[in-house]
Design an enzyme around this catalytic site. Structure first.
Site, PDB file in Angstrom:
ATOM      1  N   ARG A  22       0.853  -1.191   0.000  1.00 32.42           N
ATOM      2  CA  ARG A  22       0.000   0.000   0.000  1.00 32.42           C
ATOM      3  C   ARG A  22       0.885   1.235   0.000  1.00 32.42           C
ATOM      4  O   ARG A  22       1.739   1.388   0.862  1.00 32.42           O
ATOM      5  CB  ARG A  22      -0.914  -0.001   1.230  1.00 32.42           C
ATOM      6  CG  ARG A  22      -2.069  -0.980   1.102  1.00 32.42           C
ATOM      7  CD  ARG A  22      -3.057  -0.507   0.035  1.00 32.42           C
ATOM      8  NE  ARG A  22      -4.287  -1.301   0.058  1.00 32.42           N
ATOM      9  CZ  ARG A  22      -5.279  -1.138  -0.815  1.00 32.42           C
ATOM     10  NH1 ARG A  22      -5.191  -0.212  -1.760  1.00 32.42           N
ATOM     11  NH2 ARG A  22      -6.352  -1.886  -0.733  1.00 32.42           N
ATOM     12  N   CYS A  87      -7.816  -8.430 -15.071  1.00 33.92           N
ATOM     13  CA  CYS A  87      -6.642  -8.858 -14.298  1.00 33.92           C
ATOM     14  C   CYS A  87      -5.453  -9.166 -15.201  1.00 33.92           C
ATOM     15  O   CYS A  87      -4.325  -9.314 -14.729  1.00 33.92           O
ATOM     16  CB  CYS A  87      -6.981 -10.079 -13.448  1.00 33.92           C
ATOM     17  SG  CYS A  87      -8.379  -9.805 -12.352  1.00 33.92           S
ATOM     18  N   GLY A 120     -11.935  -3.800  -0.271  1.00 38.13           N
ATOM     19  CA  GLY A 120     -13.200  -4.531  -0.310  1.00 38.13           C
ATOM     20  C   GLY A 120     -13.271  -5.526  -1.442  1.00 38.13           C
ATOM     21  O   GLY A 120     -12.377  -5.591  -2.281  1.00 38.13           O
ATOM     22  N   ARG A 193     -10.503 -15.515   9.095  1.00 34.71           N
ATOM     23  CA  ARG A 193     -11.905 -15.141   8.877  1.00 34.71           C
ATOM     24  C   ARG A 193     -12.462 -15.729   7.572  1.00 34.71           C
ATOM     25  O   ARG A 193     -11.802 -15.699   6.536  1.00 34.71           O
ATOM     26  CB  ARG A 193     -11.940 -13.616   8.817  1.00 34.71           C
ATOM     27  CG  ARG A 193     -13.261 -12.949   8.769  1.00 34.71           C
ATOM     28  CD  ARG A 193     -13.102 -11.491   9.208  1.00 34.71           C
ATOM     29  NE  ARG A 193     -12.201 -10.719   8.347  1.00 34.71           N
ATOM     30  CZ  ARG A 193     -12.612  -9.938   7.345  1.00 34.71           C
ATOM     31  NH1 ARG A 193     -13.885  -9.839   7.043  1.00 34.71           N
ATOM     32  NH2 ARG A 193     -11.742  -9.233   6.629  1.00 34.71           N
TER      33      ARG A 193
END
Ligand SMILES: [Zn+2]
Lengths: 384, 148
Positions: A22, A87, A120, A193
Site C-alpha cells: 500500500r 486482471c 473490499g 476469517r
C-alpha cells in the site's frame, strides 16, 4: 485454434519491479515510473531509443496515464497505448509489445503496468447492474463456488487447499518485493476469517498496489543496442485469448480455468515445448483454488490431482514443478495492471539465475499464466 | 405492483410479482441454450434463436456462504449463494433462501422463488423489485423448521 505466421524472435532485455503493498502517498504514474527506469537500466537501453510503449491498468485515474508517467522521462513523441484487460491488463500490454516486435514493426518495446486498488470485495459489473442486487457479482464467491465443487468432485481436503497459501507465504518470505512476507501455518490459514465458505481470508489475495515493467527487443537487434546477451531471456510463446463457449453459461463463476487450457495448448504449439518441459510456472492464484485449477488446465499435473501434488510438495521451490515462486497473487497481492508483468519479472529473474534464496535450481523454461474476468487469458513461455 | 429486477431474464407472471419464469435463449441450429437474451448464439454464432422459458427447478451445482458482501448488496449478511444447473443447460447464480446451512448440499433440488427487494438508487429514492432466488424443494415440515 489461431494460426500464427512465425515472426521475428523476441527477447526480454530488461525487467523492473516496484514493491507490492500500500503506497497512499504515490499516484498511479508515480508508482509506474520507477520500474520503467529500472527495466531500461537493466536492459542498458536509453529511453530515447524506445519506439513504442504499452501500459496496463484497470481502475480509472484520469485519461492517458501511460503518457503522463512516461512523459516525465522526456517527451519523445512515441505511440503510448493504455491497455485495460481486467486482471490480465499487464500481460496483455506485454503481449502487444511482443507482437509489435515479432511482426517486424519495431525493434524495441516497453511494456509496463501499475494499479491503485480500492479496498473490499472486487466486483466485475458496473455499479447499477442487476447482478449487484442478485448477489452474484462477487469475485471471491465465484472462487468459493469452484472450490466447493472441486473438493466434492476430487475429494480435495481443506488442508490441501490451505497448503497453497502456506507455500505462497514461504516463497514470499524470501522475496523483498512481496506484500505479505510473514509465513503462516496451516491452522492460521484455516482459522482466518471466512470470506465466502469454504474460502478463508488467507486463501484470498490481498488488494495491493504495485507496478512492473519489461523491455523487449528483437533477438536480431540485441547487438545494435549493445544489449548483454548473457542476461536476455527468449520469449518462446505469447498467447492471449478470450473465452470460448464452455457449455456452462455465461456467469462469472464459470470463467478462468476453462479458458486456460486452450491458451496453454496454443502456447505449447507455438513454442514447440510441452508441459513436461516447464521447469517453473507463475499462475493466476487470486484464491488457493485458482492455483490448483490453473496448473491442471496447463497440463502441469493431471486434472483433479493438483491438491495432492501440493500436499506432496511438488509445487514448492524444491519440488519438480515449482509454482508461484515469488509468492504469487496470494502473497504479492493483485494490482491488476501490474500482476501479469510481475509474473514475467519473476520468470526472467529465475531463468537468469538471479532469484537468490528462492532460486529454482537449473531453471531453463518458465511459464507465466494470467487470467482476467470477462474471460481473458494470457500464457507466455520463456526459455534461457 | 412490482417490476422485475431484470425483465430480460425474469418475466413476471402475476401482478403481485410473486410468480415468474426465468427466460433463456435457445439456438435453433446447435440447440445450445443460455440464460438471458442473446442476439447471436454463444456457442456457434448463429442468429436463428428463440426465447425459451426455463425450468422452475434445477440442481445445486455448488454453493457458498458470502460473509463479506459486494458493494450494492441490499440483503442480509451472510447470505447463501447458489450455482444452479437447469435441465436446459444454463447455470444460474442467485441467493438461496428458506433453508439452513446444514441443509445445503451439492446436487440437491431447488426451485425458483421470487422475493421483493428494496433497492436504493443513487439519489436516495427507493424502489422495490422482484428478485429471483432459489429455495430448496423440501417437505412442508422441513420448510416450517427452517423458518426462523
Ligand atoms: Zn448455436
Amino acid at each position: 485454434m489461431t494460426q500464427f505466421r512465425s515472426g521475428r524472435e523476441v527477447s526480454v532485455a530488461g525487467v523492473g519491479l516496484h514493491p507490492f503493498g500500500r503506497f497512499r502517498d504515490k499516484d498511479l504514474a508515480g508508482l509506474a515510473l520507477p520500474p520503467v527506469t529500472e527495466a531500461l537500466n537493466d536492459a542498458g537501453v536509453a529511453w530515447k531509443d524506445i519506439p513504442v510503449a504499452y501500459f496496463g491498468h484497470v481502475y480509472y485515474h484520469g485519461m492517458s496515464v501511460g503518457e503522463t508517467a512516461l512523459g516525465k522521462l522526456g517527451l519523445t513523441g512515441i505511440p503510448i497505448i493504455n491497455v485495460e484487460n481486467a486482471c490480465s491488463s499487464g500481460s496483455t500490454a506485454f503481449w502487444q509489445a511482443y507482437w509489435g516486435i515479432a511482426t517486424g514493426i519495431f525493434d524495441l518495446a516497453l511494456a509496463f503496468g501499475a494499479e491503485k486498488v480500492p479496498s473490499g470485495p472486487v466486483t466485475v459489473t458496473a455499479e447499477d447492474s442487476p447482478e449487484r442486487y442478485i448477489g452474484a457479482d462477487h469475485m471471491m464467491a465465484g472462487y468459493a463456488l469452484r472450490m466447493r465443487r472441486y473438493m466434492e468432485d476430487h475429494g480435495a481436503t481443506a488442508t490441501a487447499l490451505a497448503q497453497v497459501s502456506v507455500k505462497a507465504r514461504q516463497n514470499a518470505s524470501l522475496n523483498p518485493y512481496a506484500h505479505r512476507k510473514e509465513t503462516v501455518s496451516l491452522e492460521e490459514v484455516l482459522n482466518s476469517r471466512l470470506i465466502a465458505d469454504p474460502l478463508t481470508l488467507y486463501q484470498c489475495c490481498p488488494t495491493s498496489e504495485g507496478a512492473a515493467a519489461a523491455v523487449l527487443c528483437a533477438s536480431d537487434a540485441l547487438d545494435r543496442y549493445a544489449i548483454d546477451r548473457q542476461r536476455t531471456v527468449k520469449i518462446a510463446a505469447a498467447v492471449l485469448r478470450s473465452g470460448n463457449y464452455n457449455g456452462r453459461g455465461s456467469d462469472h463463476s464459470a470463467f478462468s480455468p476453462y479458458r486456460t487450457e486452450p491458451a496453454a495448448l496454443e502456447a505449447y504449439e507455438m513454442s514447440g515445448l510441452g508441459p513436461e518441459d516447464i521447469d517453473l510456472a507463475q499462475v493466476h492464484d487470486a484464491a488457493t483454488i485458482g492455483e490448483l485449477q490453473q496448473i491442471e488446465s496447463l497440463h502441469l499435473v493431471p486434472f483433479g490431482q493438483a491438491w495432492e501434488a501440493t500436499q506432496e510438495g511438488r509445487t514448492a521451490l524444491t519440488g519438480d514443478i515449482p509454482v508461484n515462486t515469488d509468492g504469487g497473487l496470494l502473497a504479492m497481492g493483485h494490482p491488476f495492471g501490474a500482476s501479469g508483468i510481475r509474473m514475467i519479472h519473476e520468470t526472467v529473474t529465475q531463468l537468469r539465475g538471479e532469484a537468490g534464496p528462492r532460486q529454482v535450481a537449473g531453471a531453463k523454461v518458465g511459464l507465466a499464466q494470467c487470467s482476467g474476468a470477462g474471460d481473458v487469458t494470457t500464457v507466455h513461455i520463456f526459455t534461457k | 405492483m412490482l417490476s422485475s429486477v431484470d425483465p430480460t431474464r425474469l418475466k413476471l407472471t402475476n401482478d403481485e410479482g410473486t410468480r415468474g419464469v426465468l427466460v433463456g435463449t435457445r439456438c435453433q441450429d446447435c440447440q445450445v441454450c443460455v440464460f438471458g437474451p442473446a442476439v447471436f448464439c454463444q456457442a456457434c454464432t448463429s442468429s436463428s434463436l428463440e426465447p425459451v422459458e426455463l425450468s422452475q427447478r434445477g440442481s445445486l451445482y455448488s454453493y457458498t456462504i458470502v460473509r463479506v458482501p459486494p458493494s450494492g448488496w441490499p440483503g442480509p449478511v451472510p447470505y447463501f449463494l447458489g450455482q444452479v444447473e437447469l435441465p436446459e443447460g444454463p447455470q444460474v447464480l442467485a441467493e438461496i433462501i428458506g433453508c439452513r446451512e446444514a441443509d445445503l448440499k451439492i446436487g440437491m433440488e431447488v426451485e425458483l422463488a421470487l422475493q421483493p427487494v428494496i433497492l436504493a438508487s443513487g439519489n436516495g429514492a427507493e424502489t422495490t423489485k422482484a428478485v429471483y432466488k432459489w429455495k430448496p424443494v423440501m417437505s412442508t415440515d422441513a420448510i416450517q423448521e427452517a423458518s426462523p
